[in-house]
Design a protein around this motif. Structure first.
Motif, short mmCIF file in Angstrom:
data_model
loop_
_atom_site.label_atom_id
_atom_site.label_comp_id
_atom_site.label_asym_id
_atom_site.label_seq_id
_atom_site.Cartn_x
_atom_site.Cartn_y
_atom_site.Cartn_z
N THR A 175 -6.60 0.46 4.49
CA THR A 175 -6.86 0.05 3.12
C THR A 175 -7.90 0.95 2.44
N THR B 187 -2.13 -7.02 -1.28
CA THR B 187 -3.17 -6.48 -0.41
C THR B 187 -4.49 -6.28 -1.14
N MET C 299 0.81 -1.22 0.00
CA MET C 299 0.00 0.00 0.00
C MET C 299 0.84 1.27 0.00
#
Length: 799
Positions: free
Chosen positions: A493, A467, A199
């Motif tokens: 997220t 992810t 991320m």
């Protein structure tokens, strides 16, 4: 999923708060950093305990590696106060005296806990017991470690395939725990090892590996003392890596110039008052500078780039270089370096020629003169350093942008010589070390071969899920177990509703945590909280007291040893947790002596030394004061790419265009948070107090959309044919380019579509979100006269 989940808040229900806005600050650190650091440490830990903790942070002997960012420590003598304000806050947050005991979970149901904001959840303190939420249950209840591992082992072994399990890793995890964790996952039969790097700096690793053969920095701290120019692009060092400002100050003291490229004029890019008395050559300067708030000026040139316009700036600078080189061949580029060490130069020049100045100027949001000024500063520097962070990595064209930054360096040979190089500044203390230890959803053939030889088993041959791929798998029902080694997955997220629903569909969710967070409330059919030791705590195992190790941004591996008794007798270390989970799951099928590994971490490091490149004699070298450096081939101009050279790689500039009724939104973090952990509601440097539900806007845009300072608005993001909504943001006038806006992370995460990601790296594109604004009739907050006056002046200038 049971009825217990229906009304659980997947977002922090913060409310509008009590907003007050004053002018943003122009100077970072100084006396306020000292007072804030000590206030957090002393109020949460007590004066004696707090001072002891701070004096052990980042020290060579029995030091605690900072829980915050990954900026490296000095090679030579270290100062008494080898920490920053952010590090002190992280230390205090871990070392707090507050405790989240079973009584807390008995008092509050999952639904009731979710009705509190993230700040409140964090303030409940350190978790003290393993907790379980049973099927159809409404409250977590205490459980024993044996039962917890029976649940984990039984559920994992009931899966139709090991690939139905996801093993996520936070950057907090030590090298020892990370190595064991990936070893367990692969012996279990999956490469589903997503991590927080997916991320953040996945774009950096992807670009750097393809271009120079190493997905990490080529620098050491000493290079800042020898450089002529530092380019800081897409980064806010004053908040994300405050100790980096000391290195920037070193460069400035040595005569270097600095260019800052960023949509917002952050204090940490403008001026810095060093709060460390030992960093002053003349000790008398310390009280004068600190009490008088007299800064070292940092950026000589500040380019307020349009959001997503960084590639345009770099291409524009390189077009200027190319023009100057053609006017006087051999005087601007480094032809010998290009000839001997690079590949793809001719194709790169063709692509650069094909890039129009009109596209550059539109995408950058700057004038040609501004870009030319930066280019000429680059031409006049023999040794150049470039540093960046999320402002570069979280865009659709992030990988291509970083390629262009590397191209800029290759043109003048600014890699592999003192005072020159590139540096992705890692934001979490061991996120880079975790990747080195094998935490990656992809297969490194050499690492795979060595791991198989060491432990005599076959690593799964196919890549696992990153992810965003893991989120999609949970959403689609392809993943049944989610195990998180630290972190706050739900809040970190994108597309929170999708993540929340995906987690709730799992048979089992497990969180290894030090403190309660919102992800622990996104519960599968069964949910476990496993409380672990923090870095500051003594880790006693069968062979005696243990230490762990971490890797800094600049590839320095050093040890970290806790000094405080654990917050509870029921806490366990991350390596111990992994070993017990492996025994409960794999049992007699394993080829690993898990008991020996968790009894004595030297045995883990002995194994690492045989499996991980650059880690030979790990145990001996990590015990040396300051540890050791991993190999860094590009520093010696050895480029281990497919061409065995540094590669010029370029892609077409595609300016991000939006309609007249839309803005480009970037997510930012406040000076009072670390990643998803919120320490308070004051963002000191930006002048924002009392609320995080704000949207920073250009004064011209506020007028254009018929809005007012303090007006409450709702936001809608637009990605392809999809719409996402986030309500209740207060309009704040701010010096940000026209057509751009900013809002805090994670509050703005619901606006980021899961599929809105960087090409090649799959990193969420959280820094370039297309939004529209819907006004409400409500107003909130107070604004100083100076803010309103500055807003009015900005509006007059733009008109």
């Amino acid at each position: 999923m049971s009825e217990r989940d229906d009304a659980i808040n997947d977002l922090s229900p913060e409310g509008l708060g009590d907003l007050h806005v004053r002018p943003p600050e122009q100077i970072a650190a100084g006396l306020k950093a000292i007072t804030d650091a000590t206030k957090h440490a002393f109020s949460k830990m007590g004066p004696i305990r707090g001072m002891r903790a701070l004096l052990h942070l980042n020290q060579k002997t029995n030091g605690i590696d900072c829980q915050s960012c990954a900026w490296p420590d000095p090679d030579g003598k270290r100062t008494v106060a080898e920490f920053c304000e952010s590090g002190a806050k992280a230390m205090a947050d871990e070392g707090t005296k507050a405790r989240a005991t079973p009584e807390l979970f008995a008092k509050y149901s999952i639904k009731e806990l979710s009705e509190h904001d993230d700040y409140w959840l964090n303030c409940q303190g350190r978790l003290t017991h393993p907790m379980v939420l049973r099927p159809a249950g409404t409250h977590y209840e205490p459980t024993g470690w044996d039962e917890a591992f029976r649940i984990i082992g039984g559920t994992l072994n009931s899966l139709a395939s090991p690939d139905e399990a996801i093993f996520y890793t936070s950057g907090r995890t030590s090298n020892e725990a990370a190595f064991l964790y990936q070893l367990f996952a692969r012996q279990f039969g999956t490469n589903n090892l997503p991590d927080c790097s997916n991320m953040c700096h996945e774009s950096s690793g992807t670009a750097l590996t393809e271009a120079i053969g190493l997905g990490k920095t080529t620098l050491r701290l000493s290079d800042f003392n020898e450089t002529d120019l530092v380019i800081v692009i897409g980064q806010n060092p004053g908040t994300s890596a405050p100790r980096m400002m000391s290195s920037l100050q070193d460069a400035k003291r040595a005569g270097a110039k600095m260019i800052a490229v960023n949509p917002l004029p952050e204090a940490g890019l403008i001026g810095f008052v060093n709060p460390n008395p030992q960093h002053y050559p003349n000790p008398l300067k310390f009280p004068i500078d600190v009490l008088g708030n007299i800064p070292t000026p940092l950026a000589d040139v500040f380019l307020p780039v349009r959001i997503g316009g960084d590639m345009a700036v770099l291409k524009g600078m390189m077009k200027v270089l190319l023009e100057r080189e053609r006017d006087a061949p051999g005087t601007v580029f480094d032809p010998e370096f290009i000839s001997e060490y690079t590949h793809g130069y001719a194709e790169f020049i063709d692509q650069l020629d094909a890039t129009s100045w009109d596209d550059v100027i539109y995408a950058a949001g700057l004038t040609k003169d501004q870009i030319v000024e930066a280019a000429e500063m680059y031409i006049n520097a023999d040794r150049v350093i470039s540093c960046w962070a999320m402002g570069l990595t979280q865009h659709k064209d992030a990988v291509a942008t970083i390629h262009d930054l590397i191209n800029l360096h290759l043109l003048r040979g600014n890699i592999g010589k003192p005072g020159a190089g590139v540096c992705p500044v890692r934001g979490h203390s061991n996120v880079q070390g975790d990747r080195t230890m094998g935490i990656w959803e992809k297969i490194n053939p050499k690492f795979k071969e060595k791991l198989e030889k060491e432990f005599q088993f076959e690593v799964p041959p196919h890549n696992g899920w990153s992810t965003v791929e893991s989120i999609a798998a949970m959403r689609d029902g392809r993943a049944k177990v989610f195990f998180a080694m630290g972190g706050n997955f739900l809040s970190a997220t994108p597309d929170n509703d999708v993540v929340f629903d995906g987690l709730r569909q799992c048979k089992l969710t497990v969180q290894v945590l030090t403190k309660l967070n919102r992800t622990a409330l996104a519960c599968g059919e069964t949910s476990l909280i496993l409380p672990c030791l923090g870095r500051s705590e003594i880790d006693m195992q069968e062979a005696g007291e243990q230490f762990v190790s971490t890797e800094s941004t600049m590839l320095d591996v050093q040890r970290s040893r806790g000094i405080f008794p654990p917050a509870s007798e029921h806490l366990r270390s991350e390596p111990w947790i992994v070993c017990q989970m492996a025994k409960a799951t794999i049992g007699g099928r394993t080829t690993v002596d898990w008991d020996a590994m968790c009894a004595d971490y030297d045995k883990i490091r002995d194994t690492i030394s045989r499996v991980v490149d650059g880690c030979a004699n790990y145990n001996e070298r990590v015990r040396e004061p300051g540890g050791f450096y991993l190999e860094n081939p590009p520093r010696d101009r050895s480029f281990r790419t497919k061409t065995n050279k540094a590669n010029f790689i370029t892609r077409h500039l595609e300016p991000l265009r939006v309609s007249d009724d839309q803005l480009l939104l970037t997510t930012i973090r406040s000076h009072n948070q670390f990643n998803t952990t919120i320490y308070g509601f004051t963002d000191r440097y930006r002048g924002i107090e009392g609320s995080r539900r704000v949207i920073l806007m250009n004064a011209g845009d506020i007028s254009k959309f018929g809005l007012e300072a303090g007006q409450v608005v709702d936001l809608t993001s637009h990605f392809k044919n999809e719409r996402r909504h986030a309500e209740d943001f207060i309009v704040v006038p701010y010096p940000i380019p026209a057509g751009c806006a900013a809002a805090y992370y994670p509050e703005a995460n619901p606006l980021v579509a899961l599929a809105n990601q960087a090409d090649f790296s799959l990193t969420p594109a959280s820094k370039s979100i297309v939004i529209s604004i819907q006004p409400t009739a409500r107003h909130s907050g107070t604004f100083s006269k100076e803010v309103l006056r500055a807003s009015s002046s900005q509006l007059q200038i733009e008109h």
